[in-house]
Design an enzyme around this catalytic site. Structure first.
Site, PDB file in Angstrom:
ATOM      1  N   LYS A 198      23.817   3.656  -6.825  1.00 26.17           N
ATOM      2  CA  LYS A 198      23.451   4.529  -8.197  1.00 26.17           C
ATOM      3  C   LYS A 198      23.294   2.450  -8.386  1.00 26.17           C
ATOM      4  O   LYS A 198      24.479   2.288  -8.592  1.00 26.17           O
ATOM      5  CB  LYS A 198      23.423   4.635  -9.301  1.00 26.17           C
ATOM      6  CG  LYS A 198      22.663   4.557 -10.596  1.00 26.17           C
ATOM      7  CD  LYS A 198      23.493   5.500 -11.491  1.00 26.17           C
ATOM      8  CE  LYS A 198      22.747   5.202 -12.631  1.00 26.17           C
ATOM      9  NZ  LYS A 198      22.890   6.541 -14.248  1.00 26.17           N
ATOM     10  N   LYS A 252      19.174   5.597  -6.583  1.00 27.18           N
ATOM     11  CA  LYS A 252      19.065   5.122  -7.347  1.00 27.18           C
ATOM     12  C   LYS A 252      18.298   3.300  -7.805  1.00 27.18           C
ATOM     13  O   LYS A 252      20.213   3.584  -8.100  1.00 27.18           O
ATOM     14  CB  LYS A 252      19.269   6.229  -8.109  1.00 27.18           C
ATOM     15  CG  LYS A 252      18.860   5.783 -10.154  1.00 27.18           C
ATOM     16  CD  LYS A 252      19.740   6.828 -11.116  1.00 27.18           C
ATOM     17  CE  LYS A 252      19.188   7.024 -12.454  1.00 27.18           C
ATOM     18  NZ  LYS A 252      20.188   7.594 -12.936  1.00 27.18           N
TER      19      LYS A 252
HETATM   20  C1  PBG Z   1      22.927   7.238 -17.276  1.00 25.94           C
HETATM   21  C2  PBG Z   1      21.035   8.235 -16.434  1.00 25.94           C
HETATM   22  C3  PBG Z   1      20.314   6.376 -16.228  1.00 25.94           C
HETATM   23  C4  PBG Z   1      19.739   6.848 -15.517  1.00 25.94           C
HETATM   24  C5  PBG Z   1      19.628   8.706 -15.540  1.00 25.94           C
HETATM   25  N1  PBG Z   1      20.660   8.928 -15.739  1.00 25.94           N
HETATM   26  C6  PBG Z   1      20.621   4.952 -17.082  1.00 25.94           C
HETATM   27  C7  PBG Z   1      21.621   4.535 -16.925  1.00 25.94           C
HETATM   28  O1  PBG Z   1      22.402   4.562 -16.221  1.00 25.94           O
HETATM   29  O2  PBG Z   1      21.839   4.181 -17.722  1.00 25.94           O
HETATM   30  C8  PBG Z   1      17.862   6.275 -15.639  1.00 25.94           C
HETATM   31  C9  PBG Z   1      16.826   7.115 -15.444  1.00 25.94           C
HETATM   32  C10 PBG Z   1      15.687   6.649 -15.323  1.00 25.94           C
HETATM   33  O3  PBG Z   1      16.030   4.891 -15.636  1.00 25.94           O
HETATM   34  O4  PBG Z   1      14.399   6.844 -15.541  1.00 25.94           O
HETATM   35  N2  PBG Z   1      24.006   8.437 -17.046  1.00 25.94           N
END
Ligand code: PBG
Length: 329
Positions: A198, A252
């Site tokens: 991520k 992601k």
């Molecule tokens: C947080 C989380 C995030 C997303 C999913 N879970 C954002 C972040 O890390 O601030 C992002 C998903 C998206 O942008 O569609 N744990």
């Protein structure tokens, strides 16, 4: 034309039937996980500003969406909470409330639509008053104390009936902590989908507005989410998460990171997923609404690209639309 007249790659492209015959990857509704924002606010549906066509829904509407997903043949939904700011604290205790928004939502979906898979995010950011995924002391994220919270929250979610818990926090050691806690609590059948790679990404902007963390977030998440310039490090993250007990891994954001998906699939050959995140949804939708891109074709092409890169499935806000088009043929 090449000097060998029989080398004509266009031959197989001539007709729809021959293109179908030589197609290397295919997108099906079986590949889709529908990402849904669940809200504790009164409004049944509340539009997300930068994501036209995507609403925060209350639990009654969520159950309707789950029924719709099942009718469309979508295998699973993934839930993301919008938590009232009044319930956010430094210690994120609302994440452990067995009667909190997401546990209640999971129970409602499982009671009404038992055949659909339910994926839940495991992370503290919806519940902390500073918007970070970990507990903090001053400006410092406390990795190990956070693990205990994540593990307990995974157990609360499993107890509510979640099928897949998906830690998205990027703390070191969290997959092992979550797996051990699930085993100890008797939830050996609950799957762990690790957000293994991520990245600290600007593509999460609309999501943070949707779940109401952007107003609270102090600083950024670069001390725990990955640097977008790195790829070898993604393989190490995946390796550790598999050793700690992940059943599947996720990359992601999605489209800017297709190279990472391909490397992971080639190296580990495990179930691999992409999250087509909020910023990707916003870009495609904005261009489509302006008439600059063909919405249907661009969405289906973007999802097919994930399959070609090696994904087994995709978490996407486009799931119901894509499933509808796939059903039409
Ligand atoms: C947080 C989380 C995030 C997303 C999913 N879970 C954002 C972040 O890390 O601030 C992002 C998903 C998206 O942008 O569609 N744990």
């Amino acid at each position: 034309m090449s000097s060998f007249p029989d080398l004509r790659l266009r031959r197989t492209r001539q007709a729809a039937w021959s293109r179908r015959l030589v197609r290397e990857s295919s997108l099906s509704t079986d590949d889709l996980i529908w990402a849904i924002f669940v809200s504790d606010q009164d409004k049944p549906r509340d539009p997300v500003a930068a994501m036209p066509g995507c609403d925060r829904v209350n639990i009654d509407e969520l159950v309707k969406d789950a029924r719709r997903a099942a009718a469309l043949g979508i295998p699973a939904i993934a839930l993301f909470p919008h938590i009232d700011p009044a319930s956010k604290t430094a210690d994120a205790r609302e994440a452990l409330n067995p009667n909190g928004l997401i546990p209640s939502a999971v129970r409602a979906v499982k009671a009404a639509v038992p055949q659909i898979g339910v994926v839940v995010d495991v992370a503290l950011d919806p519940y902390t008053d500073h918007g970070h995924d970990g507990l903090m002391e001053g400006d410092v994220i406390l990795n190990d104390p956070t693990l205990d919270m994540l593990a307990q929250s995974a157990v609360v979610l499993a107890e509510a009936g979640a099928d897949i818990v998906a830690p998205s926090d990027m703390m070191d050691g969290r997959i092992g902590a979550v797996r051990t806690a699930l085993e100890t609590a008797g939830h050996q059948d609950v799957m762990v989908m690790s957000y293994a790679a991520k990245y600290a990404s600007a593509f999460y902007g609309p999501y943070r507005d949707a779940i109401g963390t952007s107003a609270a977030l102090k600083g950024d998440k670069r001390t725990y989410q990955m640097d977008s310039a790195n790829t070898n490090e993604a393989l190490r993250e995946v390796e550790l998460d598999l050793l700690e007990g992940a059943d599947m891994v996720l990359v992601k954001p999605g489209m800017p990171y297709l190279d990472i998906i391909r490397r992971i699939k080639d190296e580990f050959a495990v179930p691999t997923f992409a999250y087509q995140v909020s910023g990707e949804y916003a870009m495609i939708t904005a261009a489509a609404q302006n008439g600059w891109l063909d919405e249907k074709r661009v969405i289906l092409e973007s999802l097919t690209a994930f399959k070609r890169a090696g994904c087994d499935g995709i978490i996407t806000y486009f799931a119901p639309r894509a499933a509808g088009w796939l059903a039409d043929g």
